[in-house]
Design a protein around this motif. Structure first.
Motif, PDB file in Angstrom:
ATOM      1  N   ILE A  89      18.891  23.645  39.541  1.00 28.31           N
ATOM      2  CA  ILE A  89      17.715  23.705  40.417  1.00 28.31           C
ATOM      3  C   ILE A  89      17.882  22.737  41.586  1.00 28.31           C
ATOM      4  O   ILE A  89      17.590  23.065  42.732  1.00 28.31           O
ATOM      5  N   ARG A  90      18.371  21.519  41.308  1.00 23.66           N
ATOM      6  CA  ARG A  90      18.549  20.526  42.370  1.00 23.66           C
ATOM      7  C   ARG A  90      19.651  20.929  43.345  1.00 23.66           C
ATOM      8  O   ARG A  90      19.519  20.736  44.547  1.00 23.66           O
ATOM      9  N   VAL A  91      20.742  21.488  42.830  1.00 26.16           N
ATOM     10  CA  VAL A  91      21.821  21.950  43.717  1.00 26.16           C
ATOM     11  C   VAL A  91      21.287  23.035  44.643  1.00 26.16           C
ATOM     12  O   VAL A  91      21.516  23.017  45.854  1.00 26.16           O
ATOM     13  N   HIS A  92      20.565  23.980  44.084  1.00 25.43           N
ATOM     14  CA  HIS A  92      19.972  25.081  44.841  1.00 25.43           C
ATOM     15  C   HIS A  92      18.994  24.543  45.887  1.00 25.43           C
ATOM     16  O   HIS A  92      19.036  24.925  47.061  1.00 25.43           O
ATOM     17  N   ALA A  93      18.125  23.638  45.481  1.00 20.74           N
ATOM     18  CA  ALA A  93      17.130  23.068  46.404  1.00 20.74           C
ATOM     19  C   ALA A  93      17.783  22.208  47.475  1.00 20.74           C
ATOM     20  O   ALA A  93      17.401  22.272  48.646  1.00 20.74           O
ATOM     21  N   ASN A  94      18.775  21.417  47.086  1.00 24.84           N
ATOM     22  CA  ASN A  94      19.448  20.555  48.051  1.00 24.84           C
ATOM     23  C   ASN A  94      20.107  21.393  49.142  1.00 24.84           C
ATOM     24  O   ASN A  94      20.066  21.041  50.316  1.00 24.84           O
ATOM     25  N   PHE A  95      20.683  22.504  48.754  1.00 23.68           N
ATOM     26  CA  PHE A  95      21.281  23.425  49.718  1.00 23.68           C
ATOM     27  C   PHE A  95      20.224  23.855  50.736  1.00 23.68           C
ATOM     28  O   PHE A  95      20.434  23.789  51.940  1.00 23.68           O
ATOM     29  N   MET A  96      19.078  24.265  50.233  1.00 27.14           N
ATOM     30  CA  MET A  96      18.003  24.765  51.094  1.00 27.14           C
ATOM     31  C   MET A  96      17.378  23.667  51.939  1.00 27.14           C
ATOM     32  O   MET A  96      16.807  23.942  52.993  1.00 27.14           O
ATOM     33  N   GLU A  97      17.472  22.431  51.499  1.00 26.08           N
ATOM     34  CA  GLU A  97      16.895  21.315  52.241  1.00 26.08           C
ATOM     35  C   GLU A  97      17.713  20.967  53.480  1.00 26.08           C
ATOM     36  O   GLU A  97      17.164  20.472  54.456  1.00 26.08           O
ATOM     37  N   TYR A  98      19.023  21.183  53.447  1.00 28.09           N
ATOM     38  CA  TYR A  98      19.876  20.740  54.543  1.00 28.09           C
ATOM     39  C   TYR A  98      20.518  21.856  55.367  1.00 28.09           C
ATOM     40  O   TYR A  98      20.680  21.718  56.573  1.00 28.09           O
ATOM     41  N   VAL A  99      20.919  22.930  54.734  1.00 27.71           N
ATOM     42  CA  VAL A  99      21.687  23.960  55.441  1.00 27.71           C
ATOM     43  C   VAL A  99      20.927  24.590  56.618  1.00 27.71           C
ATOM     44  O   VAL A  99      21.495  24.719  57.709  1.00 27.71           O
ATOM     45  N   PRO A 100      19.662  24.976  56.470  1.00 31.77           N
ATOM     46  CA  PRO A 100      18.998  25.635  57.604  1.00 31.77           C
ATOM     47  C   PRO A 100      18.918  24.785  58.871  1.00 31.77           C
ATOM     48  O   PRO A 100      19.243  25.263  59.959  1.00 31.77           O
ATOM     49  N   ILE A 101      18.528  23.526  58.751  1.00 36.39           N
ATOM     50  CA  ILE A 101      18.361  22.724  59.963  1.00 36.39           C
ATOM     51  C   ILE A 101      19.696  22.401  60.622  1.00 36.39           C
ATOM     52  O   ILE A 101      19.826  22.432  61.846  1.00 36.39           O
ATOM     53  N   ILE A 102      20.710  22.116  59.816  1.00 30.19           N
ATOM     54  CA  ILE A 102      22.024  21.831  60.397  1.00 30.19           C
ATOM     55  C   ILE A 102      22.579  23.083  61.054  1.00 30.19           C
ATOM     56  O   ILE A 102      23.087  23.038  62.184  1.00 30.19           O
ATOM     57  N   THR A 103      22.466  24.212  60.394  1.00 24.69           N
ATOM     58  CA  THR A 103      22.962  25.466  60.968  1.00 24.69           C
ATOM     59  C   THR A 103      22.235  25.809  62.264  1.00 24.69           C
ATOM     60  O   THR A 103      22.855  26.238  63.237  1.00 24.69           O
ATOM     61  N   LEU A 104      20.935  25.597  62.285  1.00 24.80           N
ATOM     62  CA  LEU A 104      20.155  25.875  63.499  1.00 24.80           C
ATOM     63  C   LEU A 104      20.620  24.990  64.652  1.00 24.80           C
ATOM     64  O   LEU A 104      20.802  25.471  65.777  1.00 24.80           O
ATOM     65  N   MET A 105      20.825  23.714  64.375  1.00 16.84           N
ATOM     66  CA  MET A 105      21.286  22.828  65.446  1.00 16.84           C
ATOM     67  C   MET A 105      22.679  23.207  65.936  1.00 16.84           C
ATOM     68  O   MET A 105      22.940  23.202  67.136  1.00 16.84           O
ATOM     69  N   VAL A 106      23.574  23.579  65.025  1.00 14.25           N
ATOM     70  CA  VAL A 106      24.914  24.001  65.447  1.00 14.25           C
ATOM     71  C   VAL A 106      24.821  25.289  66.269  1.00 14.25           C
ATOM     72  O   VAL A 106      25.511  25.436  67.278  1.00 14.25           O
ATOM     73  N   ALA A 107      23.966  26.205  65.860  1.00  9.26           N
ATOM     74  CA  ALA A 107      23.789  27.450  66.628  1.00  9.26           C
ATOM     75  C   ALA A 107      23.306  27.145  68.041  1.00  9.26           C
ATOM     76  O   ALA A 107      23.798  27.733  69.020  1.00  9.26           O
ATOM     77  N   PHE A 108      22.357  26.224  68.169  1.00 12.50           N
ATOM     78  CA  PHE A 108      21.891  25.833  69.511  1.00 12.50           C
ATOM     79  C   PHE A 108      23.033  25.226  70.324  1.00 12.50           C
ATOM     80  O   PHE A 108      23.179  25.523  71.512  1.00 12.50           O
ATOM     81  N   LEU A 109      23.827  24.383  69.694  1.00 11.59           N
ATOM     82  CA  LEU A 109      24.957  23.787  70.404  1.00 11.59           C
ATOM     83  C   LEU A 109      25.961  24.860  70.833  1.00 11.59           C
ATOM     84  O   LEU A 109      26.473  24.825  71.953  1.00 11.59           O
ATOM     85  N   GLU A 110      26.219  25.803  69.944  1.00  9.01           N
ATOM     86  CA  GLU A 110      27.138  26.895  70.294  1.00  9.01           C
ATOM     87  C   GLU A 110      26.590  27.712  71.453  1.00  9.01           C
ATOM     88  O   GLU A 110      27.316  28.037  72.397  1.00  9.01           O
ATOM     89  N   MET A 111      25.308  28.034  71.410  1.00  7.28           N
ATOM     90  CA  MET A 111      24.698  28.809  72.503  1.00  7.28           C
ATOM     91  C   MET A 111      24.692  28.027  73.808  1.00  7.28           C
ATOM     92  O   MET A 111      24.724  28.618  74.883  1.00  7.28           O
ATOM     93  N   ALA A 112      24.659  26.703  73.723  1.00  9.33           N
ATOM     94  CA  ALA A 112      24.645  25.864  74.921  1.00  9.33           C
ATOM     95  C   ALA A 112      26.048  25.610  75.458  1.00  9.33           C
ATOM     96  O   ALA A 112      26.208  24.921  76.461  1.00  9.33           O
ATOM     97  N   GLY A 113      27.052  26.159  74.794  1.00  6.70           N
ATOM     98  CA  GLY A 113      28.403  26.060  75.324  1.00  6.70           C
ATOM     99  C   GLY A 113      29.318  25.047  74.653  1.00  6.70           C
ATOM    100  O   GLY A 113      30.359  24.706  75.204  1.00  6.70           O
TER     101      GLY A 113
END
Length: 137
Positions: free
Chosen positions: A48-72
């Protein structure tokens, strides 16, 4: 601005990993007959903690990387950030299921969170440094 295709590719792999983690929780819930909470089962609690920890960090980091990629941001930088995220999410479960104090525990838990928090800070600082009054530079 372009579609963040590098980030999207890594996100697809991360989604498959997330599905594996979810299936692990489901499997352990069924075998423990614990539809809610962890029923006192240590393996289920860890899953449960592994699953939750994944969900706690992956979305925000991925979103920021996507913004950086879109910004060049350079493709190599995007690959480095997303590969580090994937690595951190792969080693974290290994540490969660290892004996406390073991090398596997240290590498998985400490290494996974060190990489994850490092990515969180790196992406946030990089994003903030690229922001101007009119948007991303």
């Amino acid at each position: 601005m372009h579609m963040p295709s590098i980030t999207a590719g890594y996100l697809a792999i991360l989604a498959l990993l997330y599905a594996v983690l979810a299936l692990q929780v489901i499997r352990l819930r069924r075998s423990s007959r614990a539809p809610f909470s962890d029923g006192g089962n240590l393996a289920l609690r860890n899953a449960i903690r592994v699953h939750a920890n994944f969900m706690e960090y992956v979305p925000i980091i991925t979103l920021m990387v996507a913004f950086l990629e879109m910004a060049g941001a350079s493709p190599s930088r995007v690959h480095l950030l997303m590969a580090a995220l994937l690595l951190s999410r792969l080693i974290h479960p290994l540490g969660m299921y290892a004996a406390p104090g073991s090398l596997r525990f240290s590498i998985g838990r400490a290494g996974g969170i060190f990489i994850t928090i490092g990515l969180l800070i790196t992406c946030a600082v990089t994003t903030l440094s690229r922001i101007s009054l009119g948007g991303m530079n």
